[in-house]
Design a protein around this motif. Structure first.
Motif, PDB file in Angstrom:
ATOM      1  N   LEU A 215      -5.259   3.948  -2.694  1.00 35.28           N
ATOM      2  CA  LEU A 215      -5.484   2.623  -2.106  1.00 35.28           C
ATOM      3  C   LEU A 215      -4.739   2.426  -0.781  1.00 35.28           C
ATOM      4  O   LEU A 215      -5.054   1.506  -0.023  1.00 35.28           O
ATOM      5  CB  LEU A 215      -5.051   1.533  -3.106  1.00 35.28           C
ATOM      6  CG  LEU A 215      -5.853   1.473  -4.411  1.00 35.28           C
ATOM      7  CD1 LEU A 215      -5.166   0.577  -5.444  1.00 35.28           C
ATOM      8  CD2 LEU A 215      -7.280   0.987  -4.154  1.00 35.28           C
ATOM      9  N   CYS A 216      -3.750   3.249  -0.508  1.00 34.03           N
ATOM     10  CA  CYS A 216      -2.924   3.095   0.701  1.00 34.03           C
ATOM     11  C   CYS A 216      -3.785   3.242   1.963  1.00 34.03           C
ATOM     12  O   CYS A 216      -4.597   4.153   2.068  1.00 34.03           O
ATOM     13  CB  CYS A 216      -1.791   4.123   0.710  1.00 34.03           C
ATOM     14  SG  CYS A 216      -0.833   4.121   2.242  1.00 34.03           S
ATOM     15  N   GLU A 217      -3.571   2.351   2.934  1.00 35.36           N
ATOM     16  CA  GLU A 217      -4.375   2.372   4.161  1.00 35.36           C
ATOM     17  C   GLU A 217      -4.122   3.628   4.990  1.00 35.36           C
ATOM     18  O   GLU A 217      -5.010   4.100   5.693  1.00 35.36           O
ATOM     19  CB  GLU A 217      -4.076   1.119   4.995  1.00 35.36           C
ATOM     20  CG  GLU A 217      -4.638  -0.126   4.332  1.00 35.36           C
ATOM     21  CD  GLU A 217      -4.100  -1.414   4.932  1.00 35.36           C
ATOM     22  OE1 GLU A 217      -3.508  -1.368   6.025  1.00 35.36           O
ATOM     23  OE2 GLU A 217      -4.265  -2.455   4.285  1.00 35.36           O
ATOM     24  N   LYS A 218      -2.942   4.147   4.898  1.00 32.21           N
ATOM     25  CA  LYS A 218      -2.608   5.363   5.664  1.00 32.21           C
ATOM     26  C   LYS A 218      -3.387   6.576   5.155  1.00 32.21           C
ATOM     27  O   LYS A 218      -3.621   7.520   5.886  1.00 32.21           O
ATOM     28  CB  LYS A 218      -1.105   5.651   5.542  1.00 32.21           C
ATOM     29  CG  LYS A 218      -0.259   4.932   6.565  1.00 32.21           C
ATOM     30  CD  LYS A 218      -0.125   5.792   7.819  1.00 32.21           C
ATOM     31  CE  LYS A 218       0.696   5.124   8.902  1.00 32.21           C
ATOM     32  NZ  LYS A 218       2.104   5.377   8.802  1.00 32.21           N
TER      33      LYS A 218
ATOM     34  N   VAL B   8       1.635   7.591  -0.063  1.00 28.01           N
ATOM     35  CA  VAL B   8       1.980   6.180  -0.257  1.00 28.01           C
ATOM     36  C   VAL B   8       2.939   5.840   0.878  1.00 28.01           C
ATOM     37  O   VAL B   8       4.094   6.258   0.867  1.00 28.01           O
ATOM     38  CB  VAL B   8       2.665   5.957  -1.623  1.00 28.01           C
ATOM     39  CG1 VAL B   8       3.081   4.506  -1.786  1.00 28.01           C
ATOM     40  CG2 VAL B   8       1.733   6.359  -2.767  1.00 28.01           C
ATOM     41  N   CYS B   9       2.430   5.079   1.891  1.00 31.45           N
ATOM     42  CA  CYS B   9       3.263   4.850   3.075  1.00 31.45           C
ATOM     43  C   CYS B   9       4.354   3.827   2.783  1.00 31.45           C
ATOM     44  O   CYS B   9       5.419   3.855   3.378  1.00 31.45           O
ATOM     45  CB  CYS B   9       2.403   4.419   4.255  1.00 31.45           C
ATOM     46  SG  CYS B   9       1.888   2.678   4.195  1.00 31.45           S
ATOM     47  N   GLY B  10       4.080   2.915   1.858  1.00 31.75           N
ATOM     48  CA  GLY B  10       5.090   1.914   1.511  1.00 31.75           C
ATOM     49  C   GLY B  10       5.169   0.767   2.502  1.00 31.75           C
ATOM     50  O   GLY B  10       5.938  -0.166   2.319  1.00 31.75           O
ATOM     51  N   ALA B  11       4.357   0.810   3.564  1.00 30.48           N
ATOM     52  CA  ALA B  11       4.497  -0.201   4.619  1.00 30.48           C
ATOM     53  C   ALA B  11       3.216  -0.997   4.876  1.00 30.48           C
ATOM     54  O   ALA B  11       3.270  -2.071   5.470  1.00 30.48           O
ATOM     55  CB  ALA B  11       4.934   0.478   5.909  1.00 30.48           C
ATOM     56  N   CYS B  12       2.058  -0.488   4.414  1.00 28.23           N
ATOM     57  CA  CYS B  12       0.803  -1.186   4.729  1.00 28.23           C
ATOM     58  C   CYS B  12       0.570  -2.364   3.781  1.00 28.23           C
ATOM     59  O   CYS B  12       1.314  -2.553   2.820  1.00 28.23           O
ATOM     60  CB  CYS B  12      -0.377  -0.207   4.671  1.00 28.23           C
ATOM     61  SG  CYS B  12      -0.794   0.303   2.989  1.00 28.23           S
ATOM     62  N   ALA B  13      -0.485  -3.135   4.072  1.00 24.45           N
ATOM     63  CA  ALA B  13      -0.778  -4.320   3.263  1.00 24.45           C
ATOM     64  C   ALA B  13      -1.087  -3.930   1.813  1.00 24.45           C
ATOM     65  O   ALA B  13      -0.686  -4.614   0.868  1.00 24.45           O
ATOM     66  CB  ALA B  13      -1.955  -5.067   3.864  1.00 24.45           C
ATOM     67  N   SER B  14      -1.786  -2.803   1.660  1.00 26.73           N
ATOM     68  CA  SER B  14      -2.133  -2.356   0.304  1.00 26.73           C
ATOM     69  C   SER B  14      -0.874  -1.982  -0.484  1.00 26.73           C
ATOM     70  O   SER B  14      -0.724  -2.363  -1.653  1.00 26.73           O
ATOM     71  CB  SER B  14      -3.087  -1.169   0.394  1.00 26.73           C
ATOM     72  OG  SER B  14      -3.350  -0.683  -0.893  1.00 26.73           O
ATOM     73  N   CYS B  15       0.013  -1.256   0.168  1.00 25.71           N
ATOM     74  CA  CYS B  15       1.259  -0.870  -0.516  1.00 25.71           C
ATOM     75  C   CYS B  15       2.082  -2.105  -0.882  1.00 25.71           C
ATOM     76  O   CYS B  15       2.734  -2.139  -1.929  1.00 25.71           O
ATOM     77  CB  CYS B  15       2.082   0.083   0.362  1.00 25.71           C
ATOM     78  SG  CYS B  15       1.407   1.764   0.395  1.00 25.71           S
ATOM     79  N   ALA B  16       2.021  -3.136  -0.023  1.00 26.79           N
ATOM     80  CA  ALA B  16       2.752  -4.382  -0.319  1.00 26.79           C
ATOM     81  C   ALA B  16       2.171  -5.051  -1.562  1.00 26.79           C
ATOM     82  O   ALA B  16       2.916  -5.554  -2.420  1.00 26.79           O
ATOM     83  CB  ALA B  16       2.693  -5.320   0.876  1.00 26.79           C
TER      84      ALA B  16
HETATM   85 ZN   LIG Z   1       0.422   2.215   2.388  1.00 28.95          ZN
END
Ligand SMILES: [Zn+2]
Length: 351
Positions: free
Chosen positions: A64-67, A75-83
């Motif tokens: 699901l991560c945008e990156k 898992v970038c941990g910073a995008c809207a999806s990760c939030a």
């Molecule tokens: Zn992400």
């Protein structure tokens, strides 16, 4: 995440976390992702204590991560999806686990998740459903999954998690891509345990945990020593006549029964090996000779191995069916006494 709507107090979902022994499985997934060949359904199989839940949570977060969309699975941990994942409110992720006080996954729960998979994604990406433990699905729930597996929707990912693949319908198993989480080597597991717990850990603890580091870690903070001592005391009391089978069965049944059976399996196996080696008092599992109750000698080796089999059978039975647990443990204890102290065993209670 839209999970378990009827449940009063939803359990917090496992956090995405990769552990060193997940790397082979992650490698396979990354390859499939880059080749644009991620399957619609993945059966993640691995023993308890290997972190398959946090692995599945990572897989969902990464898909699901945008990156990840235009690059490697991460898992970038910073995008809207990760939030949204962190907040536990991602609209495209469905995590299906047994409701409070239940062991099985109901048809309603599973069907709802499968229906969601067939709809369009809220965030123009994937939709992911995780079902765990998949071997605890009712037959109706398994049929819902089967339908989804036969007609998967585009952009959907169904992840089934199990520690007991044989508990799934063969037709379900055969329609999923299998991904096996294997145990790390003993050396790797010991190194990881030492690092995580900040102290040296006994190899007997890893053996007791079936080589599963997370289970060993959970027991590392003194809980294993407490279990050891309690088991030794129970056995000593039983052999000396200070406690009877009913008392001991009731005590064991109340708390960590399965782990007690694992302990007994290892203890009896060690006792049988000792008998074969002829070194009368040297049992290396788990606390050393000083802590062990002293059964009558000489030991009946084949009877000890029968008790090992019986212990494993009881453990398997308890995991599968709703036995009368206390009664089952009582008859196991009577059989044990017949082996360790012939002539002292009480007559079995009629069941
Ligand atoms: Zn992400």
């Amino acid at each position: 995440m839209a999970k378990k709507e009827e449940q009063a107090e939803p359990q917090p979902l496992p956090s995405p976390r990769l552990l060193p022994w997940h790397s082979a499985a992650i490698g396979q997934l990354r390859q499939a992702w880059t080749a644009n060949r991620l399957p619609h359904a993945i059966l993640v199989q691995g023993a308890e204590g290997l972190g398959t839940e946090s692995f599945a949570a990572w897989l969902a977060a990464a898909v699901l991560c945008e990156k990840s969309v235009d690059g490697a699975l991460e898992v970038c941990g910073a995008c809207a999806s990760c939030a949204l994942i962190k907040a536990g409110s991602h609209p495209d992720l469905y995590w299906v686990a047994p409701e409070a006080d239940k062991t099985q996954l109901s048809v309603d729960q599973v069907r709802a998740a499968c229906e969601e998979l067939s709809k369009t994604s809220f965030r123009q990406g994937y939709k992911v459903a995780i079902i765990e433990p998949a071997h605890q699905m009712t037959p109706g729930a398994a049929n819902s999954v089967l339908k989804t597996l036969e007609e998967p929707s585009k952009g959907s990912l169904l992840v089934l998690l199990t520690s007991r693949p044989s508990g799934l319908l063969p037709t379900v198993r055969s329609r999923c891509q299998k991904l096996t989480i294997t145990r790390p080597s003993t050396a790797d597991a010991m190194a990881w345990l030492q690092q995580e717990s900040g102290k040296a850990v006994s190899p007997a603890l890893l053996e007791f945990s079936g080589g599963a580091p997370l289970k060993a870690l959970a027991y590392a903070d003194g809980a294993f020593d407490a279990l050891n001592q309690h088991m030794q005391k129970s056995l000593r009391d039983l052999l000396s006549g200070d406690a009877d089978v009913t008392q001991v069965a009731a005590e064991w049944e109340k708390d960590a029964l399965i782990d007690r059976l694992i302990w007994l399996d290892l203890w009896l196996s060690a006792l049988a090996r000792t008998g074969i080696a002829g070194s009368d008092d040297r049992v290396t599992f788990p606390g050393g000779p000083a802590h062990l109750p002293s059964p009558s000698r000489p030991l009946n080796i084949s009877a000890l191995y029968s008790m090992v089999d019986r212990t494993r059978a009881l453990k398997a039975q308890l995991a599968r069916t709703a036995l009368q647990r206390e009664l089952a443990v009582e008859s196991w204890l009577i059989a044990l006494l017949e082996v360790l102290a012939p002539g002292k065993a009480p007559v079995a209670r009629a069941s």
